[in-house]
Design a protein around this motif. Structure first.
Motif, PDB file in Angstrom:
ATOM      1  N   MET A 199       0.803  -1.194   0.000  1.00  0.00           N
ATOM      2  CA  MET A 199       0.000   0.000   0.000  1.00  0.00           C
ATOM      3  C   MET A 199       0.853   1.268   0.000  1.00  0.00           C
ATOM      4  O   MET A 199       0.385   2.295  -0.457  1.00  0.00           O
ATOM      5  CB  MET A 199      -0.918   0.031   1.220  1.00  0.00           C
ATOM      6  CG  MET A 199      -1.917  -1.079   1.311  1.00  0.00           C
ATOM      7  SD  MET A 199      -3.084  -1.017  -0.020  1.00  0.00           S
ATOM      8  CE  MET A 199      -3.562  -2.709  -0.088  1.00  0.00           C
TER       9      MET A 199
ATOM     10  N   VAL B 209       1.356   3.017  -3.393  1.00  0.00           N
ATOM     11  CA  VAL B 209       0.231   3.660  -4.073  1.00  0.00           C
ATOM     12  C   VAL B 209       0.323   5.166  -3.872  1.00  0.00           C
ATOM     13  O   VAL B 209       0.418   5.644  -2.757  1.00  0.00           O
ATOM     14  CB  VAL B 209      -1.117   3.134  -3.519  1.00  0.00           C
ATOM     15  CG1 VAL B 209      -2.281   3.870  -4.145  1.00  0.00           C
ATOM     16  CG2 VAL B 209      -1.239   1.641  -3.753  1.00  0.00           C
TER      17      VAL B 209
ATOM     18  N   LEU C 221      -2.695   6.668  -9.017  1.00  0.00           N
ATOM     19  CA  LEU C 221      -4.129   6.374  -9.042  1.00  0.00           C
ATOM     20  C   LEU C 221      -4.855   7.227 -10.077  1.00  0.00           C
ATOM     21  O   LEU C 221      -5.713   6.735 -10.812  1.00  0.00           O
ATOM     22  CB  LEU C 221      -4.740   6.594  -7.657  1.00  0.00           C
ATOM     23  CG  LEU C 221      -4.372   5.560  -6.615  1.00  0.00           C
ATOM     24  CD1 LEU C 221      -4.803   6.039  -5.233  1.00  0.00           C
ATOM     25  CD2 LEU C 221      -4.995   4.214  -6.932  1.00  0.00           C
TER      26      LEU C 221
ATOM     27  N   ARG D 276      -4.577  10.714   0.110  1.00  0.00           N
ATOM     28  CA  ARG D 276      -4.330   9.319  -0.233  1.00  0.00           C
ATOM     29  C   ARG D 276      -5.089   8.424   0.737  1.00  0.00           C
ATOM     30  O   ARG D 276      -5.706   7.434   0.343  1.00  0.00           O
ATOM     31  CB  ARG D 276      -2.819   9.065  -0.171  1.00  0.00           C
ATOM     32  CG  ARG D 276      -2.398   7.662  -0.460  1.00  0.00           C
ATOM     33  CD  ARG D 276      -0.860   7.566  -0.290  1.00  0.00           C
ATOM     34  NE  ARG D 276      -0.431   6.212  -0.389  1.00  0.00           N
ATOM     35  CZ  ARG D 276      -0.478   5.325   0.598  1.00  0.00           C
ATOM     36  NH1 ARG D 276      -0.966   5.665   1.768  1.00  0.00           N
ATOM     37  NH2 ARG D 276      -0.047   4.095   0.410  1.00  0.00           N
TER      38      ARG D 276
END
Length: 131
Positions: free
Chosen positions: A1, A4, A9, A27
């Protein structure tokens, strides 16, 4: 994670980074939205899914099924839950009072329990604590 990013995204979704920020804020907000969707589905299973998690089973059987399902739910989403925390908004996703109400109703249906409020709070804390 941890890998990311908002840029990643936005690019993958075919959106501008500003659009993603306006919708989710941070986020952590993206991961919070993922968890909230899962939480709604989980609550639907509890309210109207098949027994023993859903209605139709005896209260103690439902309580045990709820405890197991809730623990599995939280463990399966542990990484997402951690990513959903933000230093300015550290509260967990979901509403512990939903668990507390459900547990209290099932305990009350199961038997006359001395200290029902205390037992309810302790069980809720145990099931909501992992986040």
């Amino acid at each position: 994670m941890d890998s990311v990013t908002m840029d990643g995204l936005a690019e993958r979704a075919g959106l501008g980074k500003g659009t993603v920020f306006r919708r989710f804020g941070t986020r952590a907000g993206i991961f919070r939205a993922l968890l909230e969707d899962d939480e709604i589905r989980f609550q639907g299973q509890v309210l109207s899914g098949p027994p023993p998690l859903g209605p139709g089973a005896e209260p103690v059987e439902r309580l045990v099924a709820y405890g197991r399902a809730r623990i599995d739910f939280l463990l399966d989403r542990h990484a997402i839950a951690r990513a959903s925390f933000h230093r300015n908004r550290p509260e967990p996703v979901g509403n512990p009072s939903v668990s507390q109400l459900h547990i209290r109703v099932l305990l009350r249906q199961a038997a006359a329990i001395p200290g029902l409020d205390g037992v309810t709070i302790q069980l809720t804390a145990a099931l909501e604590g992992p986040l």
